[in-house]
Design a protein around this motif. Structure first.
Motif, PDB file in Angstrom:
ATOM      1  N   THR A   1      22.963   9.988 -10.555  1.00  0.00           N
ATOM      2  CA  THR A   1      22.635   9.091 -11.437  1.00  0.00           C
ATOM      3  C   THR A   1      23.605   7.904 -11.185  1.00  0.00           C
ATOM      4  OG1 THR A   1      24.253   9.874 -13.124  1.00  0.00           O
ATOM      5  CG2 THR A   1      21.879  10.693 -13.267  1.00  0.00           C
ATOM      6  N   PRO A   2      22.960   6.520 -11.605  1.00  0.00           N
ATOM      7  CA  PRO A   2      23.904   5.376 -11.137  1.00  0.00           C
ATOM      8  C   PRO A   2      25.468   5.722 -12.003  1.00  0.00           C
ATOM      9  CG  PRO A   2      21.727   4.791 -11.706  1.00  0.00           C
ATOM     10  CD  PRO A   2      21.735   6.108 -11.947  1.00  0.00           C
ATOM     11  N   SER A   3      25.290   6.140 -13.043  1.00  0.00           N
ATOM     12  CA  SER A   3      26.628   6.393 -14.128  1.00  0.00           C
ATOM     13  C   SER A   3      27.536   7.287 -13.342  1.00  0.00           C
ATOM     14  CB  SER A   3      26.335   7.046 -15.244  1.00  0.00           C
ATOM     15  OG  SER A   3      25.652   6.158 -16.147  1.00  0.00           O
ATOM     16  N   GLU A   4      26.916   8.404 -12.691  1.00  0.00           N
ATOM     17  CA  GLU A   4      27.961   9.123 -11.856  1.00  0.00           C
ATOM     18  C   GLU A   4      28.630   8.492 -10.806  1.00  0.00           C
ATOM     19  OE1 GLU A   4      25.798  13.742 -12.179  1.00  0.00           O
ATOM     20  OE2 GLU A   4      25.085  12.288 -10.842  1.00  0.00           O
ATOM     21  N   VAL A   5      27.640   7.702  -9.942  1.00  0.00           N
ATOM     22  CA  VAL A   5      28.392   6.938  -8.886  1.00  0.00           C
ATOM     23  C   VAL A   5      29.153   6.061  -9.135  1.00  0.00           C
ATOM     24  CG1 VAL A   5      27.555   5.364  -7.003  1.00  0.00           C
ATOM     25  CG2 VAL A   5      26.167   7.484  -7.487  1.00  0.00           C
ATOM     26  N   PHE A   6      28.937   5.307 -10.164  1.00  0.00           N
ATOM     27  CA  PHE A   6      29.701   4.292 -10.754  1.00  0.00           C
ATOM     28  C   PHE A   6      31.173   4.811 -11.186  1.00  0.00           C
ATOM     29  CE2 PHE A   6      31.241   1.315 -14.043  1.00  0.00           C
ATOM     30  CZ  PHE A   6      31.737   0.265 -13.286  1.00  0.00           C
ATOM     31  N   PHE A   7      30.919   5.509 -12.193  1.00  0.00           N
ATOM     32  CA  PHE A   7      32.217   6.315 -12.785  1.00  0.00           C
ATOM     33  C   PHE A   7      33.146   7.363 -11.552  1.00  0.00           C
ATOM     34  CE2 PHE A   7      30.005   5.276 -16.744  1.00  0.00           C
ATOM     35  CZ  PHE A   7      30.809   4.329 -17.266  1.00  0.00           C
ATOM     36  N   GLY A   8      32.463   7.528 -10.714  1.00  0.00           N
ATOM     37  CA  GLY A   8      33.060   8.589  -9.838  1.00  0.00           C
ATOM     38  C   GLY A   8      33.779   7.590  -8.654  1.00  0.00           C
ATOM     39  N   LYS A   9      33.478   6.395  -8.308  1.00  0.00           N
ATOM     40  CA  LYS A   9      34.056   5.375  -7.424  1.00  0.00           C
ATOM     41  C   LYS A   9      35.275   4.938  -8.290  1.00  0.00           C
ATOM     42  CE  LYS A   9      30.406   4.282  -4.586  1.00  0.00           C
ATOM     43  NZ  LYS A   9      29.593   3.364  -3.988  1.00  0.00           N
ATOM     44  N   LYS A  10      34.827   4.662  -9.508  1.00  0.00           N
ATOM     45  CA  LYS A  10      35.962   4.051 -10.275  1.00  0.00           C
ATOM     46  C   LYS A  10      37.106   4.857 -10.666  1.00  0.00           C
ATOM     47  CE  LYS A  10      36.684   1.202 -14.340  1.00  0.00           C
ATOM     48  NZ  LYS A  10      35.983   0.498 -15.518  1.00  0.00           N
ATOM     49  N   LEU A  11      36.892   6.227 -10.867  1.00  0.00           N
ATOM     50  CA  LEU A  11      38.063   7.014 -10.900  1.00  0.00           C
ATOM     51  C   LEU A  11      38.962   7.370  -9.657  1.00  0.00           C
ATOM     52  CD1 LEU A  11      36.217   9.894 -13.081  1.00  0.00           C
ATOM     53  CD2 LEU A  11      38.050   8.263 -13.760  1.00  0.00           C
ATOM     54  N   HIS A  12      38.039   7.147  -8.394  1.00  0.00           N
ATOM     55  CA  HIS A  12      39.037   7.315  -7.229  1.00  0.00           C
ATOM     56  C   HIS A  12      39.874   6.194  -6.975  1.00  0.00           C
ATOM     57  CE1 HIS A  12      35.639  10.390  -6.209  1.00  0.00           C
ATOM     58  NE2 HIS A  12      36.731  10.782  -5.975  1.00  0.00           N
ATOM     59  N   LEU A  13      39.611   4.902  -7.724  1.00  0.00           N
ATOM     60  CA  LEU A  13      40.505   4.002  -7.507  1.00  0.00           C
ATOM     61  C   LEU A  13      41.829   3.929  -8.173  1.00  0.00           C
ATOM     62  CD1 LEU A  13      37.673   1.121  -7.208  1.00  0.00           C
ATOM     63  CD2 LEU A  13      38.930   1.832  -5.369  1.00  0.00           C
ATOM     64  N   ILE A  14      41.732   4.658  -9.361  1.00  0.00           N
ATOM     65  CA  ILE A  14      42.913   4.823 -10.234  1.00  0.00           C
ATOM     66  C   ILE A  14      43.700   5.548  -9.771  1.00  0.00           C
ATOM     67  CG2 ILE A  14      43.509   5.719 -12.586  1.00  0.00           C
ATOM     68  CD1 ILE A  14      40.929   4.576 -13.759  1.00  0.00           C
TER      69      ILE A  14
END
Length: 35
Positions: free
Chosen positions: A22-35
């Motif tokens: 889902t777009p949510s999984e992709v968006f939040f997955g990438k965001k979590l890797h940046l933290i």
């Protein structure tokens, strides 16, 4: 309220182009890797 429901439905629908994620999984997955 209706718009929020529509946006939530769009973001939780699996997409073939995203490897059936889902777009949510992709968006939040990438965001979590940046933290």
């Amino acid at each position: 309220q209706d718009i929020a429901k529509f946006v939530r439905n769009l973001n939780n629908r699996p997409r073939k182009v995203l490897g059936w994620k889902t777009p949510s999984e992709v968006f939040f997955g990438k965001k979590l890797h940046l933290i």
